[in-house]
Scaffold this motif. Sequence first.
Motif, PDB file in Angstrom:
ATOM      1  N   TYR A 147      11.886  -5.507  12.928  1.00 26.81           N
ATOM      2  CA  TYR A 147      13.030  -5.735  11.788  1.00 26.81           C
ATOM      3  C   TYR A 147      14.040  -6.525  12.524  1.00 26.81           C
ATOM      4  O   TYR A 147      14.154  -6.145  14.192  1.00 26.81           O
ATOM      5  CB  TYR A 147      12.954  -3.902  11.981  1.00 26.81           C
ATOM      6  N   HIS A 167      15.270  -1.223  13.087  1.00 28.29           N
ATOM      7  CA  HIS A 167      13.964   0.234  12.059  1.00 28.29           C
ATOM      8  C   HIS A 167      14.657   1.049  12.266  1.00 28.29           C
ATOM      9  O   HIS A 167      15.959   1.343  13.678  1.00 28.29           O
ATOM     10  CB  HIS A 167      12.960   0.474  13.015  1.00 28.29           C
ATOM     11  N   ASP A 200       6.735   5.224   5.651  1.00 26.54           N
ATOM     12  CA  ASP A 200       7.757   5.943   5.611  1.00 26.54           C
ATOM     13  C   ASP A 200       7.708   7.405   5.388  1.00 26.54           C
ATOM     14  O   ASP A 200       6.570   7.465   5.082  1.00 26.54           O
ATOM     15  CB  ASP A 200       8.879   5.796   5.014  1.00 26.54           C
ATOM     16  N   TYR A 257       0.750  -1.425   0.457  1.00 31.25           N
ATOM     17  CA  TYR A 257      -0.278   0.083  -0.319  1.00 31.25           C
ATOM     18  C   TYR A 257       1.086   1.367  -0.153  1.00 31.25           C
ATOM     19  O   TYR A 257       1.579   0.862   1.095  1.00 31.25           O
ATOM     20  CB  TYR A 257      -1.101   0.115   1.590  1.00 31.25           C
ATOM     21  N   LYS A 307       2.954  -2.676  19.914  1.00 34.65           N
ATOM     22  CA  LYS A 307       1.972  -2.928  19.376  1.00 34.65           C
ATOM     23  C   LYS A 307       1.660  -4.427  19.483  1.00 34.65           C
ATOM     24  O   LYS A 307       0.371  -4.730  19.349  1.00 34.65           O
ATOM     25  CB  LYS A 307       3.023  -3.709  17.299  1.00 34.65           C
ATOM     26  N   ALA A 321       2.283   2.771  14.062  1.00 36.12           N
ATOM     27  CA  ALA A 321       1.322   1.137  13.883  1.00 36.12           C
ATOM     28  C   ALA A 321       0.883   1.019  14.667  1.00 36.12           C
ATOM     29  O   ALA A 321      -0.306   0.817  14.093  1.00 36.12           O
ATOM     30  CB  ALA A 321       2.801   0.443  12.990  1.00 36.12           C
ATOM     31  N   ASN A 345      15.866   3.458  15.237  1.00 32.52           N
ATOM     32  CA  ASN A 345      16.147   3.649  16.619  1.00 32.52           C
ATOM     33  C   ASN A 345      17.725   3.460  16.112  1.00 32.52           C
ATOM     34  O   ASN A 345      18.301   3.032  15.817  1.00 32.52           O
ATOM     35  CB  ASN A 345      16.044   2.215  16.806  1.00 32.52           C
ATOM     36  N   HIS A 399      -2.121  -5.140   3.584  1.00 31.77           N
ATOM     37  CA  HIS A 399      -0.892  -3.821   3.791  1.00 31.77           C
ATOM     38  C   HIS A 399      -2.333  -2.483   4.058  1.00 31.77           C
ATOM     39  O   HIS A 399      -2.717  -2.110   3.109  1.00 31.77           O
ATOM     40  CB  HIS A 399       0.180  -3.344   2.877  1.00 31.77           C
TER      41      HIS A 399
HETATM   42  P1  FAD Z   1       6.003   1.556  13.653  1.00 35.05           P
HETATM   43  O1  FAD Z   1       6.050   0.451  14.653  1.00 35.05           O
HETATM   44  O2  FAD Z   1       4.697   3.168  14.193  1.00 35.05           O
HETATM   45  O3  FAD Z   1       7.465   2.917  14.141  1.00 35.05           O
HETATM   46  C1  FAD Z   1       8.296   3.857  13.306  1.00 35.05           C
HETATM   47  C2  FAD Z   1       9.555   3.622  14.196  1.00 35.05           C
HETATM   48  O4  FAD Z   1       9.044   4.223  15.414  1.00 35.05           O
HETATM   49  C3  FAD Z   1      10.103   2.864  14.598  1.00 35.05           C
HETATM   50  O5  FAD Z   1      11.751   3.282  14.884  1.00 35.05           O
HETATM   51  C4  FAD Z   1       9.488   2.341  15.840  1.00 35.05           C
HETATM   52  O6  FAD Z   1      10.478   1.759  17.229  1.00 35.05           O
HETATM   53  C5  FAD Z   1       9.377   3.767  16.412  1.00 35.05           C
HETATM   54  N1  FAD Z   1       8.170   3.798  17.733  1.00 35.05           N
HETATM   55  C6  FAD Z   1       7.020   2.797  17.629  1.00 35.05           C
HETATM   56  N2  FAD Z   1       6.369   2.972  18.565  1.00 35.05           N
HETATM   57  C7  FAD Z   1       6.444   4.203  19.260  1.00 35.05           C
HETATM   58  C8  FAD Z   1       6.239   4.875  20.789  1.00 35.05           C
HETATM   59  N3  FAD Z   1       4.916   4.758  21.174  1.00 35.05           N
HETATM   60  N4  FAD Z   1       7.187   5.570  20.535  1.00 35.05           N
HETATM   61  C9  FAD Z   1       8.595   5.798  20.325  1.00 35.05           C
HETATM   62  N5  FAD Z   1       8.717   5.779  18.650  1.00 35.05           N
HETATM   63  C10 FAD Z   1       7.729   4.247  19.107  1.00 35.05           C
HETATM   64  N6  FAD Z   1       5.730   0.939   3.390  1.00 35.05           N
HETATM   65  C11 FAD Z   1       4.752   1.450   2.802  1.00 35.05           C
HETATM   66  O7  FAD Z   1       4.310   2.716   2.831  1.00 35.05           O
HETATM   67  N7  FAD Z   1       4.121   0.623   2.599  1.00 35.05           N
HETATM   68  C12 FAD Z   1       3.779  -0.965   2.477  1.00 35.05           C
HETATM   69  O8  FAD Z   1       2.815  -1.575   2.562  1.00 35.05           O
HETATM   70  C13 FAD Z   1       4.367  -1.503   3.536  1.00 35.05           C
HETATM   71  N8  FAD Z   1       4.874  -2.641   3.730  1.00 35.05           N
HETATM   72  C14 FAD Z   1       5.476  -3.427   4.257  1.00 35.05           C
HETATM   73  C15 FAD Z   1       5.953  -4.169   5.162  1.00 35.05           C
HETATM   74  C16 FAD Z   1       7.223  -4.453   5.630  1.00 35.05           C
HETATM   75  C17 FAD Z   1       6.744  -6.082   6.468  1.00 35.05           C
HETATM   76  C18 FAD Z   1       7.574  -3.878   6.573  1.00 35.05           C
HETATM   77  C19 FAD Z   1       8.648  -4.600   7.762  1.00 35.05           C
HETATM   78  C20 FAD Z   1       7.771  -2.722   6.118  1.00 35.05           C
HETATM   79  C21 FAD Z   1       6.612  -2.338   5.290  1.00 35.05           C
HETATM   80  N9  FAD Z   1       6.930  -1.068   4.874  1.00 35.05           N
HETATM   81  C22 FAD Z   1       5.203  -0.517   3.722  1.00 35.05           C
HETATM   82  C23 FAD Z   1       7.567   0.223   5.735  1.00 35.05           C
HETATM   83  C24 FAD Z   1       6.826   0.205   6.759  1.00 35.05           C
HETATM   84  O9  FAD Z   1       5.856   1.572   6.696  1.00 35.05           O
HETATM   85  C25 FAD Z   1       8.146   1.806   7.150  1.00 35.05           C
HETATM   86  O10 FAD Z   1       9.416   0.438   7.231  1.00 35.05           O
HETATM   87  C26 FAD Z   1       7.869   2.804   8.163  1.00 35.05           C
HETATM   88  O11 FAD Z   1       9.221   3.467   8.850  1.00 35.05           O
HETATM   89  C27 FAD Z   1       7.916   1.834  10.016  1.00 35.05           C
HETATM   90  O12 FAD Z   1       6.144   1.212   9.657  1.00 35.05           O
HETATM   91  P2  FAD Z   1       5.578   0.309  11.367  1.00 35.05           P
HETATM   92  O13 FAD Z   1       4.803   0.094  10.408  1.00 35.05           O
HETATM   93  O14 FAD Z   1       7.302  -1.029  11.566  1.00 35.05           O
HETATM   94  O15 FAD Z   1       5.672   1.698  12.028  1.00 35.05           O
END
Ligand code: FAD
Length: 289
Positions: free
Chosen positions: A146, A150, A109, A49, A166, A126, A153, A77
């Motif tokens: 990751y 990530h 991102d 997505y 999560k 997320a 971090n 997604h």
């Molecule tokens: P989050 O879980 O929100 O994490 C983002 C950052 O914030 C991380 O460093 C995390 O450690 C930190 N964090 C989380 N919660 C907190 C909190 N409460 N306080 C402080 N820090 C926090 N991208 C797309 O655009 N489309 C896709 O379809 C897509 N598919 C993907 C599929 C997979 C299997 C993976 C691994 C990645 C995918 N991505 C996709 C990329 C993803 O969107 C990026 O890696 C993005 O930077 C982080 O997404 P996340 O859902 O892990 O975010």
Amino acid sequence: MYIKDIFAKNETVISLEVFPPKAQVPLEDVLPAVQTLAETKPAYMSVTYGAGGGNTANALEVASAIQNDFGVTALAHLTCIGATRDAILEILDNFKARNIRNILALRGDFPKDVPFDKDSMEYKYAYQLIREIKAYGGFCVGGACYPEGHVENPNKEKDIDNLLYKIEAGVDFLVTQLFFDNNMLYSFLYRLAAKNINIPVTAGIMPVTSGNSIKRMCAMSGATLTPKFRAMVDKFGDKPDALRQAGIAYATEQIIDLISNGVRRIHIYTMNKPEIAGKILENISSIIH
Ligand code: FAD
């Protein structure tokens, strides 16, 4: 079917990822490849997505075709960066109407070229989207993880601490970022066990078939390149046929090593290339059945 129920069967699970066409590109450019991949009968297929929602309609159509026309469970997604709550709820309504019951909930991102006001975002992480979908009800929800941490971090410890959000939000399973060194996954699994995180983890495997794409992918994901992997890209990087063959062999070896060591859930990033995923599946056919 819920993906958590597929995982509960205690079998080796092979799933495939595809991406939808961009907004202005016809679905017909992608659907034949998606259908060919579906004919290999993976346990489920995920559809990426675009962060910001630029290709929402096409992503929905591809996921719907997988679920309703090609007879394979779809994992849609969904990213929340920049999205309003109303927009997310509307998408959930659409998923439900199309019989899509599995969502990989992601942040997405931050756009590089467009100014972005992080403070005004309705969803910052997320886990807030996961919580939203769980409150809506009726969906099995996955999240990203990751093995090498990530990129935002400072260290892997912080990464696992943030992953706990999560888990607390009720995520049902995790899918890993691509990795080329299986030891990265094994040590990640130990770190999860140390924190008593025991939900299913699916290992994301990216077959490398083009020298250019690999540099981009590694820069984005922060994936470590093993000496063996580097030697392969150095040697065959400018010979497309040789690199494709070597990339298929590398991914096959990675998967066999994972399964040999008890990892039962493998997600192949197909890049919409049925011939490459097909070769890998052929290489492991007796291993997975
Ligand atoms: P989050 O879980 O929100 O994490 C983002 C950052 O914030 C991380 O460093 C995390 O450690 C930190 N964090 C989380 N919660 C907190 C909190 N409460 N306080 C402080 N820090 C926090 N991208 C797309 O655009 N489309 C896709 O379809 C897509 N598919 C993907 C599929 C997979 C299997 C993976 C691994 C990645 C995918 N991505 C996709 C990329 C993803 O969107 C990026 O890696 C993005 O930077 C982080 O997404 P996340 O859902 O892990 O975010």
